[in-house]
Design a protein around this motif. Structure first.
Motif, PDB file in Angstrom:
ATOM      1  N   PHE A   3       0.884  -1.203  -0.038  1.00 27.95           N
ATOM      2  CA  PHE A   3       0.078  -0.054   0.098  1.00 27.95           C
ATOM      3  C   PHE A   3       0.821   1.397   0.043  1.00 27.95           C
ATOM      4  CE2 PHE A   3       0.706  -1.365   4.408  1.00 27.95           C
ATOM      5  CZ  PHE A   3       1.027  -0.051   4.951  1.00 27.95           C
ATOM      6  N   LEU A   4       2.248   0.999  -0.182  1.00 26.07           N
ATOM      7  CA  LEU A   4       3.116   2.222  -0.120  1.00 26.07           C
ATOM      8  C   LEU A   4       4.065   2.170  -1.355  1.00 26.07           C
ATOM      9  CD1 LEU A   4       4.595   2.048   3.567  1.00 26.07           C
ATOM     10  CD2 LEU A   4       2.527   3.713   2.705  1.00 26.07           C
ATOM     11  N   THR A   5       4.347   3.203  -1.753  1.00 30.89           N
ATOM     12  CA  THR A   5       5.531   3.190  -2.897  1.00 30.89           C
ATOM     13  C   THR A   5       6.836   3.141  -2.517  1.00 30.89           C
ATOM     14  OG1 THR A   5       3.835   4.694  -4.238  1.00 30.89           O
ATOM     15  CG2 THR A   5       6.307   4.717  -4.640  1.00 30.89           C
ATOM     16  N   ALA A   6       7.770   2.309  -2.853  1.00 28.87           N
ATOM     17  CA  ALA A   6       9.124   2.100  -2.691  1.00 28.87           C
ATOM     18  C   ALA A   6       9.959   3.102  -3.508  1.00 28.87           C
ATOM     19  CB  ALA A   6       9.409   0.811  -2.472  1.00 28.87           C
ATOM     20  N   ALA A   7      11.027   3.822  -2.996  1.00 30.33           N
ATOM     21  CA  ALA A   7      12.133   4.421  -3.789  1.00 30.33           C
ATOM     22  C   ALA A   7      13.474   4.538  -2.963  1.00 30.33           C
ATOM     23  CB  ALA A   7      11.462   5.835  -3.808  1.00 30.33           C
ATOM     24  N   ASP A   8      14.410   4.988  -3.711  1.00 30.42           N
ATOM     25  CA  ASP A   8      15.771   5.164  -3.303  1.00 30.42           C
ATOM     26  C   ASP A   8      16.277   6.517  -3.612  1.00 30.42           C
ATOM     27  OD1 ASP A   8      16.414   2.418  -2.759  1.00 30.42           O
ATOM     28  OD2 ASP A   8      16.033   2.001  -4.552  1.00 30.42           O
ATOM     29  N   LEU A   9      16.897   7.151  -2.531  1.00 30.02           N
ATOM     30  CA  LEU A   9      17.426   8.410  -2.469  1.00 30.02           C
ATOM     31  C   LEU A   9      18.828   8.021  -2.347  1.00 30.02           C
ATOM     32  CD1 LEU A   9      15.896  11.651  -0.876  1.00 30.02           C
ATOM     33  CD2 LEU A   9      18.413  10.776  -0.195  1.00 30.02           C
ATOM     34  N   GLU A  15      25.992   7.377  -0.491  1.00 25.38           N
ATOM     35  CA  GLU A  15      25.243   6.463   0.147  1.00 25.38           C
ATOM     36  C   GLU A  15      23.899   6.643  -0.237  1.00 25.38           C
ATOM     37  OE1 GLU A  15      26.728   4.011   1.655  1.00 25.38           O
ATOM     38  OE2 GLU A  15      28.658   4.947   2.144  1.00 25.38           O
ATOM     39  N   THR A  16      22.987   5.379   0.002  1.00 26.36           N
ATOM     40  CA  THR A  16      21.523   5.512  -0.534  1.00 26.36           C
ATOM     41  C   THR A  16      20.539   5.199   0.509  1.00 26.36           C
ATOM     42  OG1 THR A  16      21.649   3.138  -1.359  1.00 26.36           O
ATOM     43  CG2 THR A  16      22.103   4.717  -2.828  1.00 26.36           C
ATOM     44  N   THR A  17      19.543   5.716   0.552  1.00 20.04           N
ATOM     45  CA  THR A  17      18.430   5.588   1.802  1.00 20.04           C
ATOM     46  C   THR A  17      17.245   4.773   0.884  1.00 20.04           C
ATOM     47  OG1 THR A  17      19.114   7.147   3.106  1.00 20.04           O
ATOM     48  CG2 THR A  17      17.076   6.306   3.200  1.00 20.04           C
ATOM     49  N   HIS A  18      16.903   3.668   1.270  1.00 16.85           N
ATOM     50  CA  HIS A  18      15.506   3.044   0.509  1.00 16.85           C
ATOM     51  C   HIS A  18      14.444   3.818   1.479  1.00 16.85           C
ATOM     52  CE1 HIS A  18      13.361   0.194  -1.577  1.00 16.85           C
ATOM     53  NE2 HIS A  18      12.914  -0.362  -0.583  1.00 16.85           N
ATOM     54  N   TYR A  19      13.256   3.960   0.991  1.00 17.49           N
ATOM     55  CA  TYR A  19      12.352   4.358   1.773  1.00 17.49           C
ATOM     56  C   TYR A  19      10.758   3.978   0.941  1.00 17.49           C
ATOM     57  CZ  TYR A  19      11.720   8.284  -1.287  1.00 17.49           C
ATOM     58  OH  TYR A  19      11.570   9.248  -2.414  1.00 17.49           O
ATOM     59  N   TYR A  20       9.922   4.239   1.943  1.00 17.09           N
ATOM     60  CA  TYR A  20       8.424   3.882   1.393  1.00 17.09           C
ATOM     61  C   TYR A  20       7.692   5.162   1.683  1.00 17.09           C
ATOM     62  CZ  TYR A  20      10.029  -0.985   1.907  1.00 17.09           C
ATOM     63  OH  TYR A  20      10.624  -2.157   1.673  1.00 17.09           O
ATOM     64  N   LEU A  90      19.905  12.661   7.335  1.00 16.70           N
ATOM     65  CA  LEU A  90      18.343  13.204   7.286  1.00 16.70           C
ATOM     66  C   LEU A  90      18.034  14.408   6.949  1.00 16.70           C
ATOM     67  CD1 LEU A  90      17.420  11.270  10.532  1.00 16.70           C
ATOM     68  CD2 LEU A  90      16.885  10.523   8.225  1.00 16.70           C
ATOM     69  N   VAL A  91      18.922  15.113   7.035  1.00 20.50           N
ATOM     70  CA  VAL A  91      18.803  16.767   6.806  1.00 20.50           C
ATOM     71  C   VAL A  91      18.841  16.732   5.166  1.00 20.50           C
ATOM     72  CG1 VAL A  91      20.012  19.007   6.375  1.00 20.50           C
ATOM     73  CG2 VAL A  91      19.795  17.862   8.569  1.00 20.50           C
ATOM     74  N   ASP A  92      19.706  15.936   4.449  1.00 19.91           N
ATOM     75  CA  ASP A  92      19.794  15.849   3.212  1.00 19.91           C
ATOM     76  C   ASP A  92      18.377  15.293   2.662  1.00 19.91           C
ATOM     77  OD1 ASP A  92      20.979  16.107   0.211  1.00 19.91           O
ATOM     78  OD2 ASP A  92      20.866  13.915   0.509  1.00 19.91           O
ATOM     79  N   PHE A  93      17.736  14.366   3.209  1.00 21.71           N
ATOM     80  CA  PHE A  93      16.571  13.574   2.901  1.00 21.71           C
ATOM     81  C   PHE A  93      15.450  14.385   2.813  1.00 21.71           C
ATOM     82  CE2 PHE A  93      12.724  11.086   3.998  1.00 21.71           C
ATOM     83  CZ  PHE A  93      13.000  10.032   3.098  1.00 21.71           C
ATOM     84  N   THR A  94      15.401  15.429   3.734  1.00 21.88           N
ATOM     85  CA  THR A  94      14.183  16.204   3.886  1.00 21.88           C
ATOM     86  C   THR A  94      14.168  17.201   2.888  1.00 21.88           C
ATOM     87  OG1 THR A  94      15.237  17.660   5.480  1.00 21.88           O
ATOM     88  CG2 THR A  94      13.682  15.995   6.214  1.00 21.88           C
ATOM     89  N   SER A  95      15.476  17.729   2.610  1.00 23.28           N
ATOM     90  CA  SER A  95      15.871  18.703   1.436  1.00 23.28           C
ATOM     91  C   SER A  95      15.397  18.185   0.238  1.00 23.28           C
ATOM     92  CB  SER A  95      17.227  19.034   1.579  1.00 23.28           C
ATOM     93  OG  SER A  95      17.408  19.965   0.308  1.00 23.28           O
ATOM     94  N   GLN A  96      15.623  17.037  -0.255  1.00 22.02           N
ATOM     95  CA  GLN A  96      15.536  16.333  -1.663  1.00 22.02           C
ATOM     96  C   GLN A  96      14.019  16.138  -1.643  1.00 22.02           C
ATOM     97  OE1 GLN A  96      18.065  13.365  -3.387  1.00 22.02           O
ATOM     98  NE2 GLN A  96      19.615  13.669  -1.759  1.00 22.02           N
ATOM     99  N   LEU A  97      13.213  15.650  -0.597  1.00 16.42           N
ATOM    100  CA  LEU A  97      11.996  15.602  -0.585  1.00 16.42           C
ATOM    101  C   LEU A  97      11.153  16.644  -0.550  1.00 16.42           C
ATOM    102  CD1 LEU A  97      13.171  12.620  -0.628  1.00 16.42           C
ATOM    103  CD2 LEU A  97      11.055  11.969   0.306  1.00 16.42           C
TER     104      LEU A  97
END
Length: 344
Positions: A3-9, A15-20, A90-97
């Motif tokens: 029920f979620l979409t998977a993606a990689d950042l 380094e990569t972070t996999h998330y839903y 995590l700062v970069d994660f929030t920025s990219q999204l």
């Protein structure tokens, strides 16, 4: 979690972070951060609840596989798991999204990571919910958590490290801890870790307080019982996903989170506002967590109260993995807090 979409950042360091992701793109972001030795899937009860028909339009849901787990990258340098590195990502994660502020929900070492993030980047927070591990604990390093030990339960002459002796064991014997014990029988170990709480153990010293003297599992990894899955808080899909993650990455990445106490303590010296949080904080205490519960270590609760100015405290009769053992109670506490403290 179909029920979620998977993606990689991918981060600037490669380094990569996999998330839903699920819910509404226009909703208030809620970011779920798991701990040791988990994957994003451990939040499936909460993700289903907050993506339901009645709530899904209100929230943008994100759940990460943290460094060294699941679909994310797993470097072999222990410093890749330091809090400064993880917080910067995590700062970069929030920025990219394009997330300006979020509600952050964390468990176990996820609490350590997100607590450090809150202390250094409070501008990213609408609110913070911590499950099992209080604010101002493991993110400040081993010496700090030892200072919080309940010496009535753990007399210093017998238990110099209190319930945190297992962290010292990791520091002194990281390879033996990983190879001879944690990786000895991953399938049995995983079920034992997620066993439901035993009320008879409340108020007794944790087994983690004797790992240096007795060894992991009493020095006999072959003695780990093969308990039925029904005795745990796991279902078959989550159990299989955990095994897949552990077989893919091994147990060095999870252990590496415990091997940065020195640099993590140094990192805490650069906190904003002395680490005092002004936004709403929810702490869900897993009462039968023999290591982290403020029930048996009240000093941790007092310290958290002093540094979280808008703190709401909830206690649930559960072992460490409260979000899995008592999902209904956990979801209710989260939802009420979001409505009452954050007006969402």
């Amino acid at each position: 979690m179909d029920f979620l979409t998977a993606a990689d950042l991918t981060h600037p360091n490669g380094e990569t972070t996999h998330y839903y992701e699920g819910g509404s793109k226009d909703g208030t972001p809620i970011v779920f951060i798991h701990g040791w030795p988990d994957i994003a899937h451990v939040w499936h009860h909460q993700l289903k609840h907050f993506s339901s028909a009645s709530l899904g339009s209100k929230y943008r849901l994100l759940a990460l596989d943290m460094r060294g787990y699941g679909g994310s990258s797993a470097p072999t340098n222990k410093r890749a798991y330091s809090l400064q590195v993880l917080c910067e990502e995590l700062v970069d994660f929030t920025s990219q999204l394009d997330i300006k502020q979020a509600i952050w929900v964390a468990h176990d070492w996820g609490c350590g990571v997100v607590s450090a993030l809150a202390a250094h980047h409070p501008e990213l927070f609408l609110g913070l919910a911590l499950l099992a591990v209080p604010y101002r604990t493991i993110e400040l390093g081993l010496d700090h958590v030892i200072s919080q030990v309940n010496r009535d339960l753990y007399p210093e002459e017998e238990y110099p490290y209190g319930q945190w002796e297992y962290i010292k064991t990791y520091e002194l014997y990281p390879e033996e801890s990983v190879n001879s014990y944690l990786a000895a029988d991953v399938k049995k170990l995983t079920k034992v870790l997620y066993a439901r709480h035993n009320p008879e153990m409340l108020g007794k010293p944790s087994r983690t307080s004797r790992t240096l003297r007795d060894g992991w599992f009493g020095g006999k990894p072959e003695s780990i019982p093969d308990i039925p899955l029904s005795y745990t808080s796991l279902d078959e899909p989550l159990y299989n996903a955990l095994i897949e993650s552990h077989e893919k990455h091994g147990f060095f990445p999870p252990t590496a989170y415990y091997l940065n106490n020195d640099v993590n303590a140094q990192y805490s010296k650069s906190e904003v506002n002395g680490g005092v949080l002004e936004f709403p904080v929810l702490f869900i205490d897993a009462k039968h967590d023999a290591v982290c519960s403020t029930t048996t270590t009240p000093k941790m609760g007092e310290t958290q109260q002093a540094f979280a100015k808008k703190l709401l405290y909830e206690r649930i009769e559960a072992a460490h993995w409260v979000q899995l053992e008592k999902p209904t109670e956990t979801n209710k506490a989260l939802e009420q807090w979001l409505e009452e403290a954050l007006k969402l």
